[in-house]
Design a protein around this motif. Structure first.
Motif, short mmCIF file in Angstrom:
data_model
loop_
_atom_site.label_atom_id
_atom_site.label_comp_id
_atom_site.label_asym_id
_atom_site.label_seq_id
_atom_site.Cartn_x
_atom_site.Cartn_y
_atom_site.Cartn_z
N ILE A 281 -13.46 -31.13 -8.17
CA ILE A 281 -14.42 -30.06 -8.44
C ILE A 281 -14.54 -29.84 -9.95
N ILE A 282 -13.41 -29.81 -10.63
CA ILE A 282 -13.42 -29.59 -12.08
C ILE A 282 -14.16 -30.72 -12.80
N LEU A 283 -14.01 -31.94 -12.32
CA LEU A 283 -14.65 -33.08 -12.97
C LEU A 283 -16.11 -33.25 -12.59
N ILE A 284 -16.44 -33.04 -11.32
CA ILE A 284 -17.79 -33.35 -10.83
C ILE A 284 -18.79 -32.23 -11.08
N VAL A 285 -18.41 -31.00 -10.84
CA VAL A 285 -19.37 -29.90 -10.94
C VAL A 285 -20.00 -29.81 -12.32
N PRO A 286 -19.22 -29.85 -13.41
CA PRO A 286 -19.89 -29.80 -14.73
C PRO A 286 -20.81 -31.01 -14.97
N SER A 287 -20.44 -32.17 -14.48
CA SER A 287 -21.27 -33.36 -14.67
C SER A 287 -22.60 -33.23 -13.96
N VAL A 288 -22.57 -32.75 -12.72
CA VAL A 288 -23.81 -32.56 -11.96
C VAL A 288 -24.67 -31.50 -12.64
N TYR A 289 -24.03 -30.43 -13.10
CA TYR A 289 -24.77 -29.37 -13.79
C TYR A 289 -25.43 -29.94 -15.06
N ALA A 290 -24.69 -30.75 -15.82
CA ALA A 290 -25.24 -31.33 -17.05
C ALA A 290 -26.40 -32.27 -16.73
N LEU A 291 -26.27 -33.09 -15.70
CA LEU A 291 -27.36 -33.98 -15.30
C LEU A 291 -28.61 -33.19 -14.92
N ARG A 292 -28.41 -32.11 -14.20
CA ARG A 292 -29.57 -31.29 -13.81
C ARG A 292 -30.25 -30.69 -15.04
N LYS A 293 -29.46 -30.25 -16.00
CA LYS A 293 -30.03 -29.67 -17.22
C LYS A 293 -30.84 -30.73 -17.99
N VAL A 294 -30.28 -31.92 -18.09
CA VAL A 294 -30.99 -33.00 -18.79
C VAL A 294 -32.30 -33.31 -18.06
N LYS A 295 -32.24 -33.42 -16.74
CA LYS A 295 -33.43 -33.72 -15.95
C LYS A 295 -34.48 -32.61 -16.15
N ASP A 296 -34.05 -31.35 -16.11
CA ASP A 296 -34.98 -30.24 -16.28
C ASP A 296 -35.62 -30.26 -17.67
N ASN A 297 -34.82 -30.56 -18.69
CA ASN A 297 -35.35 -30.61 -20.05
C ASN A 297 -36.34 -31.76 -20.23
N ILE A 298 -36.05 -32.89 -19.60
CA ILE A 298 -36.97 -34.03 -19.68
C ILE A 298 -38.27 -33.71 -18.96
N LYS A 299 -38.17 -33.04 -17.81
CA LYS A 299 -39.37 -32.66 -17.08
C LYS A 299 -40.24 -31.72 -17.92
N LYS A 300 -39.60 -30.79 -18.59
CA LYS A 300 -40.34 -29.85 -19.43
C LYS A 300 -41.07 -30.57 -20.55
N ALA A 301 -40.51 -31.68 -21.01
CA ALA A 301 -41.12 -32.45 -22.10
C ALA A 301 -42.13 -33.47 -21.58
N ASN A 302 -42.36 -33.49 -20.26
CA ASN A 302 -43.31 -34.40 -19.61
C ASN A 302 -42.96 -35.88 -19.78
N PHE A 303 -41.69 -36.20 -19.77
CA PHE A 303 -41.25 -37.59 -19.81
C PHE A 303 -40.92 -38.03 -18.39
N ALA A 304 -40.99 -39.33 -18.17
CA ALA A 304 -40.58 -39.87 -16.87
C ALA A 304 -39.06 -39.74 -16.75
N VAL A 305 -38.62 -39.44 -15.55
CA VAL A 305 -37.18 -39.24 -15.31
C VAL A 305 -36.69 -40.29 -14.33
N VAL A 306 -35.64 -40.98 -14.72
CA VAL A 306 -34.98 -41.92 -13.82
C VAL A 306 -33.63 -41.28 -13.49
N VAL A 307 -33.45 -40.97 -12.23
CA VAL A 307 -32.23 -40.28 -11.81
C VAL A 307 -31.28 -41.30 -11.17
N PRO A 308 -30.03 -41.34 -11.63
CA PRO A 308 -29.08 -42.26 -11.01
C PRO A 308 -28.93 -41.98 -9.52
N PHE A 309 -28.65 -43.02 -8.73
CA PHE A 309 -28.57 -42.87 -7.27
C PHE A 309 -27.51 -41.86 -6.86
#
Length: 120
Positions: free
Chosen positions: A89-117
């Motif tokens: 939980i300590i290792l995964i939760v922050p990573s997932v949260y960070a990935l979501r933030k990056v994805k959200d920021n890229i979406k806001k900038a109108n860039f294409a997003v490639v999300v790891p499987f």
């Protein structure tokens, strides 16, 4: 470090600490090793508890004797499992949260997003 402590050993025909029963049964239930009897979960040891301990021991390749000793291999396994779960939980939760933030920021900038499987 110990997550789960027993006040007394848990064994058939021995005095147990009633305050250990509900937490122990709850833990075993979460790991699919305890079936709550029709009368519900009680503060007293019951056959389902000892069968649950045996099931847990079988699933984890431990000595199957239906007992949990305060310093025995079964309680050590319980604590190791809990610590691994907490570490994940300590290792995964922050990573997932960070990935979501990056994805959200890229979406806001109108860039294409490639999300790891593994993010799905």
């Amino acid at each position: 470090m110990s997550i789960f402590n027993l006040n007394k050993d848990v064994a058939t025909f021995s005095a147990v600490a009633e305050e250990d029963m509900i937490p122990l049964k709850t833990y075993l239930k979460k790991f699919g090793a305890y079936d709550t009897p029709s009368y519900g979960m009680t503060w007293y040891p019951d056959n389902e508890l000892f069968e649950g301990i045996k099931t847990y021991q079988r699933k984890n390749n431990l000595t199957v004797d239906g007992t949990m000793k305060r310093e025995g291999e079964t309680i050590c396994s319980v604590n190791c499992t809990a610590l691994i779960f907490i570490a994940l939980i300590i290792l995964i939760v922050p990573s997932v949260y960070a990935l979501r933030k990056v994805k959200d920021n890229i979406k806001k900038a109108n860039f294409a997003v490639v999300v790891p499987f593994f993010y799905i």
